[in-house]
Scaffold this active site. Structure first.
Site, mmCIF file in Angstrom:
data_model
loop_
_atom_site.group_PDB
_atom_site.id
_atom_site.type_symbol
_atom_site.label_atom_id
_atom_site.label_comp_id
_atom_site.label_asym_id
_atom_site.label_seq_id
_atom_site.Cartn_x
_atom_site.Cartn_y
_atom_site.Cartn_z
ATOM 1 C CB SER A 16 -0.892 -0.016 1.246
ATOM 2 O OG SER A 16 -1.309 1.284 1.577
ATOM 3 N N GLY A 17 0.574 2.149 -0.945
ATOM 4 C CA GLY A 17 1.273 3.442 -0.988
ATOM 5 C C GLY A 17 0.984 4.259 0.255
ATOM 6 C CG LEU A 18 -2.572 5.343 3.530
ATOM 7 C CD1 LEU A 18 -3.079 6.754 3.377
ATOM 8 C CD2 LEU A 18 -3.602 4.477 4.190
ATOM 9 C CG ASP B 119 -0.808 7.839 -0.287
ATOM 10 O OD1 ASP B 119 0.060 7.598 -1.135
ATOM 11 O OD2 ASP B 119 -1.950 7.318 -0.302
ATOM 12 C CG ASP C 246 -0.936 2.033 -4.176
ATOM 13 O OD1 ASP C 246 -1.021 2.562 -5.298
ATOM 14 O OD2 ASP C 246 -1.335 2.580 -3.121
ATOM 15 C CG ASP D 131 1.155 6.074 -5.719
ATOM 16 O OD1 ASP D 131 0.217 5.502 -5.141
ATOM 17 O OD2 ASP D 131 2.118 6.565 -5.115
ATOM 18 C CD GLU E 235 -3.635 6.469 -7.668
ATOM 19 O OE1 GLU E 235 -3.629 5.433 -6.979
ATOM 20 O OE2 GLU E 235 -3.653 7.621 -7.175
ATOM 21 C CE LYS F 22 -1.752 9.003 -4.341
ATOM 22 N NZ LYS F 22 -2.063 7.597 -4.475
ATOM 23 C CG ASN G 29 -5.079 8.607 0.399
ATOM 24 O OD1 ASN G 29 -6.238 8.776 0.758
ATOM 25 N ND2 ASN G 29 -4.506 7.426 0.363
ATOM 26 C CB SER G 30 -8.528 8.238 -3.307
ATOM 27 O OG SER G 30 -7.646 7.689 -4.250
ATOM 28 N NE ARG H 272 -6.706 3.886 -6.638
ATOM 29 C CZ ARG H 272 -6.091 3.975 -5.468
ATOM 30 N NH1 ARG H 272 -5.315 2.982 -5.054
ATOM 31 N NH2 ARG H 272 -6.202 5.036 -4.717
ATOM 32 C CG HIS I 293 -10.443 4.024 -4.715
ATOM 33 N ND1 HIS I 293 -10.930 3.275 -3.667
ATOM 34 C CD2 HIS I 293 -9.412 4.747 -4.182
ATOM 35 C CE1 HIS I 293 -10.255 3.523 -2.571
ATOM 36 N NE2 HIS I 293 -9.321 4.422 -2.853
HETATM 37 C C1 SPV Z 1 -3.376 2.750 -0.655
HETATM 38 O O1 SPV Z 1 -3.466 1.840 0.189
HETATM 39 O O2 SPV Z 1 -2.392 3.449 -0.762
HETATM 40 C C2 SPV Z 1 -4.486 2.995 -1.564
HETATM 41 C C3 SPV Z 1 -5.816 2.643 -1.143
HETATM 42 O O3 SPV Z 1 -4.253 3.520 -2.605
HETATM 43 S S1 SPV Z 1 -6.545 3.991 -0.385
HETATM 44 O O4 SPV Z 1 -5.638 4.580 0.528
HETATM 45 O O5 SPV Z 1 -7.731 3.455 0.264
HETATM 46 O O6 SPV Z 1 -6.862 4.923 -1.437
HETATM 47 MG MG MG Z 2 -2.368 4.340 -2.753
#
Ligand code: SPV
Ligand code: MG
Length: 561
Positions: A43-45, A55, A82, A84, A111, A117, A119-120, A155, A186
Site C-alpha cells: 500500500s502506498g498509503l 501519501d 500500489d 500510484d 491509477e 497524486k 491520496n484519494s 484503477r 475506487h
Molecule cells: C493505498 O493503500 O495506498 C491505496 C488505497 O491507494 S486507499 O488509501 O484506500 O486509497
Molecule cells: Mg495508494
C-alpha cells in the site's frame, strides 16, 4: 511467468473472491499470511505513513518499489502493488513495470490521476489524466512486461474525482480495451451503492476489484455476489498498529514500567518466530561443517514421585505435565529447535499412548519397566550414528546452556551444576560428580581458560571422605566418537556384568547412564563437563512443579527457557 503472478491468476479464476490485505513491510506480510489472506497489497498509503510522509508521491518510485520487494520477499503470497500513477509518463511506466516484474511481484495497480497524486480521501486536487493518455500508459505497461503472466490493473478514480458513473464506466471500458488485466473501481462513499452500481453495469471479461475503506460495512461475500473478484483491505493493519502502539507508549510513559503491558504485548518468543530465527539456527547448524546434532529424550520411566506430584500424573507420563499451557516435552523441544536441533527421538514406555511430541520420532521401549536409563538410551542405538544430545525428560533448563554445550569440542560432555555445593539438602539420589582439578603451572598462572574440565568420578554413592563438587543435570552431548565409546562400553558391560554388580547397579542391564559413564572414566576414556551455576530444575516434586509454574506465569519470562 513468475510464480506469484501465476498464483494470483489462479486465485482470480477460483470460485471465491481473492482477499487481499495491506502491508508496508515484511512483518505485515508475514502476519497477513498467518491470518489466512490470499494476497498482500503493497500500500502506498501505508508505505508513506511508515515514513511519516504524505501519501502524495513524496516518496520516489524506487523507495516504494523497495518496500514492495521487502513485502514480497517475506511471504509466499502474491503481492499486488500500489503503483500510484506510474510515477510519471509512459516512459516511467515502462521502467516501473520492468522493475516490479523482474523482482517477482505479481501485479501492478496504476491509477488514472495526474502525477503527483494525492491520496484519494484527501479533499482538493484529484484531477485525472485524459482517457487517451492513461490508455497510452497502460499499453506501455503491457508492452514492457517480459512474461505473459504479470498483471497490470487499471484503477479508475472518476468516482473519487466526482466525475460520475458514466465517466467511470467509460474509462474502465477504455482501459480494458487498452489491455488492463483488471479494474479497480475506487470510491470514497460511505455506502457501497456506487461500486455495486458500477459492478451491475460492468460488461467486460476482466476482473473487478473493490477497496472498501469507507464503505466498510459490506462483507467480502456480498462483494463476491455482486461480481467483484478481489477485495483489498488497504490500510486496516496500519491503523490497528498505530492504535496499539500509541496506547502502549502512553502506558509506559505514564507508569514508568512495562509491567502492566507484558501480558498484552507479543512475547519475544513470537517475535523471534516471525523473524525466522528457528530456520536461521537450523541453517547455522546444517552449514556449520559440523555433524548435525540430534537429540534423544528417554521418557519411558514411571518415576516414583512423592504423592503430591503423583496425583497430577495418574493418567500421563511426567513429560506430558502441563506448565502454563505447554507440556514439559514441548518446552524441551522448543529449546532444542531454538538451537537448530530438529531431529528428536523420544524413547517411550510408561503411558506411551499419552505422549504427544509433534515432529519427534517416538520409539517404544518394551523393557522400560525392567531397566534404567542406560538401557533406555541404548535402546535407540540404531539411531546413534550422528552427534547426539541426550536430554532427561524430567528437566527444564535455560536454553543458553544448549548453545554453550554445542560448542564443546569433546567426544563426551556432561552439563554439571556447581551450585550443588551450596544446596541446602544432600539427596542421595542426585547424580553427583567430581571434576579433575586443572593442573596449576609452576608460575601459578595459566592464560588459557578451559571451559570443559574432565570428570573424575560420577555416581550416587560416595565414600564419606570423597567430596562431589557438582551435580549432573541430565543433559549430555555425545559426538560420534563418544557414541561409539558409549555403545562399545555398553556391549562390554552386558557381556561381563549381565548377572553381576556393575558399578552402582545390581547388573549392567539395570545400569543408570551414570554407571556407564563411570565405566568409561574407569577405562581411561575422557568424559568432559560443561560447568553451569543453576539455570535448570528437575521436576520431581510439587515444589519443583510450582516453581516452574511461577517461572512461566508471565509469558515474557518464557523467552529464557
Ligand atoms: C493505498 O493503500 O495506498 C491505496 C488505497 O491507494 S486507499 O488509501 O484506500 O486509497
Ligand atoms: Mg495508494
Amino acid at each position: 511467468m513468475n510464480d506469484k503472478s501465476k498464483l494470483l491468476r489462479q486465485q482470480l479464476k477460483s470460485g471465491s473472491i481473492v482477499r487481499v490485505m495491506g502491508a508496508h513491510n515484511g512483518l505485515g506480510a508475514k502476519l497477513i499470511e498467518r491470518a489466512g489472506f490470499d494476497a498482500v497489497w503493497s500500500s502506498g498509503l501505508e508505505i508513506s505513513t511508515a515514513h511519516a510522509l504524505p501519501d502524495a508521491n513524496i516518496l520516489t518510485m524506487t523507495e516504494t518499489f523497495e518496500a514492495a520487494r521487502g513485502i514480497h520477499e517475506a511471504t509466499a503470497l502474491p503481492v499486488v502493488c500500489d503503483c500510484d500513477t506510474g510515477y510519471g509518463n509512459a516512459a516511467n511506466v515502462k521502467h516501473m513495470v520492468r522493475k516490479y516484474e523482474a523482482a517477482g511481484l505479481a501485479a501492478a495497480v496504476m491509477e488514472d490521476k495526474i502525477f503527483p497524486k494525492v491520496n484519494s480521501f484527501i479533499p482538493g486536487r484529484q484531477d485525472l489524466v485524459s482517457i487517451s493518455e492513461f490508455c497510452g500508459k497502460l499499453r506501455a505497461a503491457k508492452e514492457a512486461q517480459q512474461t505473459p503472466g504479470f498483471m497490470v490493473f487499471a484503477r479508475v478514480e472518476a468516482l473519487i474525482a466526482g466525475l460520475g458513473m458514466e465517466e467511470a464506466l467509460r474509462r474502465a471500458r477504455a482501459y480494458a480495451e487498452a489491455g488492463a488485466d483488471g479494474i479497480v473501481i475506487h470510491s470514497k462513499s460511505s455506502s457501497p451503492e456506487e461500486v455495486l452500481q458500477f459492478a451491475r453495469a460492468w460488461d467486460r471479461p476482466i476482473p473487478l476489484v473493490s477497496i472498501p475503506t469507507t464503505y466498510f460495512k459490506i462483507t467480502a461475500h456480498e462483494l463476491e455476489k455482486a461480481g467483484f473478484r478481489m477485495v483489498i483491505y488497504a490500510n486496516q493493519g496500519l491503523r490497528a498498529s498505530i492504535r496499539a502502539m500509541e496506547s502502549a507508549f502512553r502506558t509506559i510513559c505514564e507508569t514508568g514500567t512495562t509491567e502492566s503491558l507484558e501480558s498484552q504485548i507479543t512475547p519475544m518468543k513470537e517475535v523471534f518466530e516471525l523473524q525466522g530465527m528457528k530456520d536461521m539456527k537450523a541453517d547455522e547448524e546444517r552449514f556449520s561443517g559440523r555433524d548435525p546434532v540430534q537429540a534423544v529424550i528417554p521418557a519411558g520411566r514411571d518415576h516414583q514421585f512423592q504423592p503430591d506430584l503423583k496425583n497430577l500424573l495418574e493418567d500421563k507420563p511426567l513429560c506430558m505435565l502441563d506448565i502454563q499451557g505447554k507440556t514439559l516435552i514441548e518446552r524441551q523441544m522448543d529449546a532444542l529447535h531454538s538451537v537448530g536441533i530438529s531431529k528428536i527421538h523420544v524413547i517411550t514406555g510408561h503411558l506411551r499412548e499419552k505422549i504427544k511430541a509433534d515432529g519427534a520420532q517416538l520409539l517404544f521401549n518394551p523393557d522400560y519397566g525392567k531397566y534404567q536409563c542406560a538401557q533406555s538410551i541404548l535402546f535407540a542405538r540404531e539411531h546413534l550414528r550422528q552427534d547426539t544430545l541426550v536430554l532427561y525428560s524430567d528437566i527444564l533448563f535455560d536454553r543458553k546452556i544448549l548453545d554453550r554445550l554445542l560448542q564443546s569440542p569433546h567426544a563426551i560432555t556432561l552439563v554439571v551444576d556447581r551450585s550443588y555445593r551450596s544446596l541446602p539438602f544432600r539427596d542421595k539420589t542426585l547424580d553427583r560428580v567430581a571434576l579433575e582439578p586443572l593442573p596449576v603451572s609452576a608460575s601459578g598462572r595459566r592464560l588459557s581458560l578451559d571451559l570443559f574440565k574432565p570428570v573424575q568420578r560420577i555416581g550416587h554413592r560416595w565414600e564419606e571422605e570423597a567430596a562431589p563438587t557438582h551435580e549432573f543435570v541430565g543433559i549430555a552431548l555425545f559426538r560420534r566418537k563418544g557414541l561409539a565409546q558409549l555403545i562399545e562400553a555398553w556391549e562390554d558391560a552386558l557381556e561381563k556384568f549381565a548377572d553381576s554388580a556393575f558399578q552402582e547397579a545390581p547388573t549392567a542391564w539395570q545400569a543408570d547412564l551414570t554407571d556407564l559413564l563411570q565405566y568409561l572414566v574407569d577405562r581411561g576414556i575422557p568424559v568432559h563437563s560443561l560447568e553451569i551455576d543453576q539455570g535448570w530444575s528437575e521436576i520431581h516434586s510439587r515444589t519443583d512443579y510450582d516453581r516452574a509454574l511461577t517461572h512461566f506465569q508471565t509469558s515474557s519470562k518464557s523467552i529464557l527457557v
